[in-house]
Design an enzyme around this catalytic site. Structure first.
Site, PDB file in Angstrom:
ATOM      1  N   ASP A  13      -5.810  23.441  92.673  1.00  0.00           N
ATOM      2  CA  ASP A  13      -6.084  23.505  91.227  1.00  0.00           C
ATOM      3  C   ASP A  13      -7.533  23.206  90.873  1.00  0.00           C
ATOM      4  O   ASP A  13      -7.827  22.674  89.797  1.00  0.00           O
ATOM      5  CB  ASP A  13      -5.152  22.546  90.459  1.00  0.00           C
ATOM      6  CG  ASP A  13      -3.699  22.890  90.665  1.00  0.00           C
ATOM      7  OD1 ASP A  13      -3.394  24.078  90.866  1.00  0.00           O
ATOM      8  OD2 ASP A  13      -2.863  21.962  90.641  1.00  0.00           O
ATOM      9  N   LYS A  16     -10.019  27.723  91.272  1.00  0.00           N
ATOM     10  CA  LYS A  16     -10.399  28.820  92.174  1.00  0.00           C
ATOM     11  C   LYS A  16     -10.213  30.167  91.479  1.00  0.00           C
ATOM     12  O   LYS A  16     -11.028  31.062  91.619  1.00  0.00           O
ATOM     13  CB  LYS A  16      -9.534  28.783  93.446  1.00  0.00           C
ATOM     14  CG  LYS A  16      -9.673  27.503  94.249  1.00  0.00           C
ATOM     15  CD  LYS A  16      -8.689  27.466  95.408  1.00  0.00           C
ATOM     16  CE  LYS A  16      -7.241  27.345  94.984  1.00  0.00           C
ATOM     17  NZ  LYS A  16      -6.868  26.090  94.336  1.00  0.00           N
ATOM     18  N   GLY A  40      -0.935  28.627  91.611  1.00  0.00           N
ATOM     19  CA  GLY A  40      -0.989  29.015  90.198  1.00  0.00           C
ATOM     20  C   GLY A  40      -2.456  29.098  89.846  1.00  0.00           C
ATOM     21  O   GLY A  40      -3.121  28.080  89.714  1.00  0.00           O
ATOM     22  N   HIS A  41      -2.980  30.311  89.771  1.00  0.00           N
ATOM     23  CA  HIS A  41      -4.410  30.503  89.506  1.00  0.00           C
ATOM     24  C   HIS A  41      -4.561  31.043  88.092  1.00  0.00           C
ATOM     25  O   HIS A  41      -4.124  32.147  87.794  1.00  0.00           O
ATOM     26  CB  HIS A  41      -5.019  31.462  90.532  1.00  0.00           C
ATOM     27  CG  HIS A  41      -4.982  30.920  91.931  1.00  0.00           C
ATOM     28  ND1 HIS A  41      -5.485  31.589  93.016  1.00  0.00           N
ATOM     29  CD2 HIS A  41      -4.522  29.740  92.412  1.00  0.00           C
ATOM     30  CE1 HIS A  41      -5.320  30.848  94.109  1.00  0.00           C
ATOM     31  NE2 HIS A  41      -4.725  29.727  93.762  1.00  0.00           N
ATOM     32  N   GLN A 206      -4.161  26.760  97.241  1.00  0.00           N
ATOM     33  CA  GLN A 206      -4.095  25.328  97.577  1.00  0.00           C
ATOM     34  C   GLN A 206      -5.520  24.791  97.842  1.00  0.00           C
ATOM     35  O   GLN A 206      -6.451  25.278  97.255  1.00  0.00           O
ATOM     36  CB  GLN A 206      -3.160  25.062  98.768  1.00  0.00           C
ATOM     37  CG  GLN A 206      -1.685  25.286  98.454  1.00  0.00           C
ATOM     38  CD  GLN A 206      -1.261  26.742  98.427  1.00  0.00           C
ATOM     39  OE1 GLN A 206      -1.444  27.457  99.380  1.00  0.00           O
ATOM     40  NE2 GLN A 206      -0.686  27.192  97.335  1.00  0.00           N
TER      41      GLN A 206
HETATM   42  P1  GDP Z   1      -6.595  27.048  90.705  1.00  0.00           P
HETATM   43  O1  GDP Z   1      -5.217  26.864  91.187  1.00  0.00           O
HETATM   44  O2  GDP Z   1      -7.609  26.447  91.617  1.00  0.00           O
HETATM   45  O3  GDP Z   1      -6.942  28.469  90.367  1.00  0.00           O
HETATM   46  O4  GDP Z   1      -6.712  26.209  89.334  1.00  0.00           O
HETATM   47  P2  GDP Z   1      -5.617  26.177  88.148  1.00  0.00           P
HETATM   48  O5  GDP Z   1      -5.667  27.454  87.407  1.00  0.00           O
HETATM   49  O6  GDP Z   1      -4.310  25.724  88.666  1.00  0.00           O
HETATM   50  O7  GDP Z   1      -6.163  24.973  87.284  1.00  0.00           O
HETATM   51  C1  GDP Z   1      -7.395  25.016  86.651  1.00  0.00           C
HETATM   52  C2  GDP Z   1      -7.190  24.832  85.144  1.00  0.00           C
HETATM   53  O8  GDP Z   1      -8.424  24.487  84.522  1.00  0.00           O
HETATM   54  C3  GDP Z   1      -6.735  26.080  84.432  1.00  0.00           C
HETATM   55  O9  GDP Z   1      -5.909  25.724  83.354  1.00  0.00           O
HETATM   56  C4  GDP Z   1      -8.035  26.702  83.937  1.00  0.00           C
HETATM   57  O10 GDP Z   1      -7.868  27.512  82.780  1.00  0.00           O
HETATM   58  C5  GDP Z   1      -8.814  25.471  83.575  1.00  0.00           C
HETATM   59  N1  GDP Z   1     -10.275  25.574  83.743  1.00  0.00           N
HETATM   60  C6  GDP Z   1     -10.978  26.298  84.639  1.00  0.00           C
HETATM   61  N2  GDP Z   1     -12.289  26.009  84.574  1.00  0.00           N
HETATM   62  C7  GDP Z   1     -12.420  25.104  83.599  1.00  0.00           C
HETATM   63  C8  GDP Z   1     -13.530  24.393  83.060  1.00  0.00           C
HETATM   64  O11 GDP Z   1     -14.671  24.525  83.486  1.00  0.00           O
HETATM   65  N3  GDP Z   1     -13.272  23.515  82.047  1.00  0.00           N
HETATM   66  C9  GDP Z   1     -12.025  23.308  81.555  1.00  0.00           C
HETATM   67  N4  GDP Z   1     -11.872  22.441  80.575  1.00  0.00           N
HETATM   68  N5  GDP Z   1     -10.966  23.957  82.050  1.00  0.00           N
HETATM   69  C10 GDP Z   1     -11.149  24.822  83.050  1.00  0.00           C
HETATM   70  P1  IMO Z   2      -3.184  26.276  93.820  1.00  0.00           P
HETATM   71  O1  IMO Z   2      -3.454  27.525  94.636  1.00  0.00           O
HETATM   72  C1  IMO Z   2      -1.861  22.163  93.735  1.00  0.00           C
HETATM   73  C2  IMO Z   2       1.287  21.019  96.587  1.00  0.00           C
HETATM   74  C3  IMO Z   2       2.634  20.646  96.027  1.00  0.00           C
HETATM   75  C4  IMO Z   2       3.077  19.635  97.056  1.00  0.00           C
HETATM   76  C5  IMO Z   2       2.546  20.224  98.370  1.00  0.00           C
HETATM   77  C6  IMO Z   2       3.567  21.017  99.145  1.00  0.00           C
HETATM   78  O2  IMO Z   2      -2.788  26.533  92.436  1.00  0.00           O
HETATM   79  O3  IMO Z   2      -4.345  25.348  93.964  1.00  0.00           O
HETATM   80  P2  IMO Z   2       4.615  23.441  98.790  1.00  0.00           P
HETATM   81  O4  IMO Z   2       5.408  24.021  97.659  1.00  0.00           O
HETATM   82  O5  IMO Z   2       3.352  24.175  99.086  1.00  0.00           O
HETATM   83  O6  IMO Z   2       5.434  23.220 100.029  1.00  0.00           O
HETATM   84  O7  IMO Z   2       4.201  21.965  98.304  1.00  0.00           O
HETATM   85  O8  IMO Z   2       1.470  21.063  97.996  1.00  0.00           O
HETATM   86  N1  IMO Z   2       0.783  22.359  96.166  1.00  0.00           N
HETATM   87  C7  IMO Z   2      -0.209  22.543  95.276  1.00  0.00           C
HETATM   88  N2  IMO Z   2      -0.890  21.643  94.527  1.00  0.00           N
HETATM   89  N3  IMO Z   2      -2.176  23.468  93.683  1.00  0.00           N
HETATM   90  C8  IMO Z   2      -1.532  24.370  94.448  1.00  0.00           C
HETATM   91  O9  IMO Z   2      -1.901  25.650  94.542  1.00  0.00           O
HETATM   92  C9  IMO Z   2      -0.455  23.923  95.267  1.00  0.00           C
HETATM   93  N4  IMO Z   2       0.398  24.518  96.108  1.00  0.00           N
HETATM   94  C10 IMO Z   2       1.137  23.559  96.664  1.00  0.00           C
HETATM   95  O10 IMO Z   2       2.520  20.092  94.743  1.00  0.00           O
HETATM   96  O11 IMO Z   2       2.403  18.414  96.859  1.00  0.00           O
HETATM   97 MG    MG Z   3      -3.393  26.059  90.559  1.00  0.00          MG
END
Ligand code: GDP
Ligand code: IMO
Ligand code: MG
Length: 407
Positions: A13, A16, A40-41, A206
């Protein structure tokens, strides 16, 4: 050198998805190499927030090809859902998405097994069937996307895996028929693309600390989000690697159980969670929040050999008088300079912090590095100097335009 990589340096999270969406413009093909719908991107498209779970985050650029590599575990139901949701937004996926015939499938029985096991193992998985699917793959028990082209073989494989295979064979065939036109030998597609000079961007899911080998085992996922996963998960050689970009938040979060040295408690944790809207894009779970941990970040930078850091969610720290960063660990009073390789040590370490001055002002909307407040520049410089790797860009908000590239 046509291949670049964007991968997570923390516990996932890191934003990316946003960085991949941003940088995709410069590439022809965007590839997911590991993980599954546990990812979840989040991308903002026409001001709408869209979480992607399996489809590469380059899909919002209409002229790009996207590939789900052999290292990904594919839930065909989740994929169909995602394709249909994107179609509703006017994004046509089917003509420019390829799914590796070698990718293993996640079927409903994997998800069920994941749920059952996590009740006692308490890793806090996403319950998307990831562990059981990779387990079947390694046990040579798995079912691959390409098996749909050989119905007799598929039936036989299912028979080995489940009791009521006759009935389920019909159901699975139906769902697999939906993605069948997209299932290809992506190894040869990628090799040919590389040979014809196409630019390829690899999108990690991840993060390094969730890596099954280098993360905080057993509180990890079942794949290799780190650099090696790129090659086993796509069929391309490291010989063609250009840049490796590591994405890190300006602080740290983690979802699920397991060690988290700089985790905060109480008001400060809630503050970061609310300012950063730290709720999971896949499960909606509240993310655990803490300060940036430079010992951890340096370890992740070393393991992946990154060329540059993309620092995200800087704006979340906008209104703090002071910001802490972890700069070392102590165990039994002794300084440890490397990231511990055992959970028992991780659970006992004491983190040493450096307190830096906050900028205490809104940096949203600033477009050039030189216009950033001095304290923001100092924060970035401190990270850069500690890790000894340049910060190449910072993100100051969730939208595509909320970005500042380093001078
Ligand atoms: P990923 O899994 O690495 O792609 O990240 P996620 O999408 O799970 O989580 C990142 C969250 O931060 C999302 O809700 C994005 O919309 C939000 N986000 C991304 N960049 C920024 C930023 O620079 N500032 C803020 N406040 N939110 C951001
Ligand atoms: P993105 O790509 C954050 C965590 C789960 C749990 C562990 C194992 O959005 O960054 P799993 O279902 O993979 O067997 O769970 O890994 N986990 C993540 N945490 N971002 C993710 O993906 C994750 N994918 C798995 O919460 O701790
Ligand atoms: Mg994510």
């Amino acid at each position: 050198m046509p291949i670049s990589v964007i991968l997570g340096l923390q516990w996932g999270d890191e934003a990316k998805g946003k960085v991949v969406d941003l940088l995709s413009q410069e590439f022809d093909i965007i590839v997911r190499y590991q993980g599954g719908a546990n990812a979840g991107h989040t991308i903002y498209y026409n001001n709408q927030k869209i979480p992607l779970h399996l489809i590469p985050s380059g899909i919002f650029h209409p002229d790009k090809t996207c590939i789900i590599g052999n290292g990904v575990v594919v839930d065909p139901y989740a994929l169909k859902d995602e394709i249909e949701k994107l179609k509703e937004l006017g994004i046509n996926v089917k003509e420019r998405l390829y799914i590796s015939s070698r990718a293993h499938l996640i079927l409903p029985y994997h998800k069920k097994r994941d749920e059952e096991r996590d009740r006692t193992r308490k890793i806090g998985t996403t319950k998307k069937g990831i562990g059981p699917a990779y387990q079947d793959k390694s046990a040579r028990w798995g079912i691959r996307a390409g098996d749909i082209f050989y119905p007799d073989y598929l039936r036989e494989r299912l028979k080995n895996n489940i009791d009521n295979y006759q009935e389920l064979f019909k159901e699975y065939t139906e769902i697999l028929n939906f993605i069948k036109p997209m299932i290809k030998d992506t190894v040869s597609i990628l090799v040919e693309a590389e040979q014809s000079g196409k630019k390829i961007l690899m999108e990690g899911a991840q993060g390094t600390m969730l890596d099954v080998d280098f993360g905080t085992y057993p509180y990890v996922t079942s794949s290799n989000p780190t650099i090696g996963g790129v090659f086993t998960g796509t069929g391309l050689s490291p010989k063609f690697l250009d840049k490796i970009i590591g994405v890190s938040k300006a602080y740290t979060t983690r979802v699920g159980a397991g060690p988290f040295p700089t985790e905060l408690e109480g008001n400060m944790q809630s503050y970061l969670r609310e300012e950063g809207n730290e709720y999971g894009a896949t499960t909606g779970r509240a993310r655990r929040c803490g300060w940036l941990d430079l010992t951890q970040l340096k370890y992740a930078a070393d393991v992946n050999g990154i060329d540059g850091i993309f620092l995200t969610k800087m704006d979340v720290l906008n209104h703090l008088e002071e910001i802490k960063v972890g700069i070392g660990y102590r165990h039994n009073g002794k300084i440890i300079s490397t990231f511990p390789d055992a959970i028992s040590i991780l659970n006992e370490i004491v983190v040493e912090y450096k307190t830096l001055k906050g900028w205490n002002t809104n940096i949203n909307g600033i477009k050039t590095f030189s216009k950033l407040p001095e304290q923001t520049k100092d924060y970035i410089k401190f990270i850069q100097d500690f890790i000894n790797i340049p910060v190449i860009g910072i993100s100051t908000g969730p939208l595509r335009g909320d970005v500042i590239y380093a001078d």
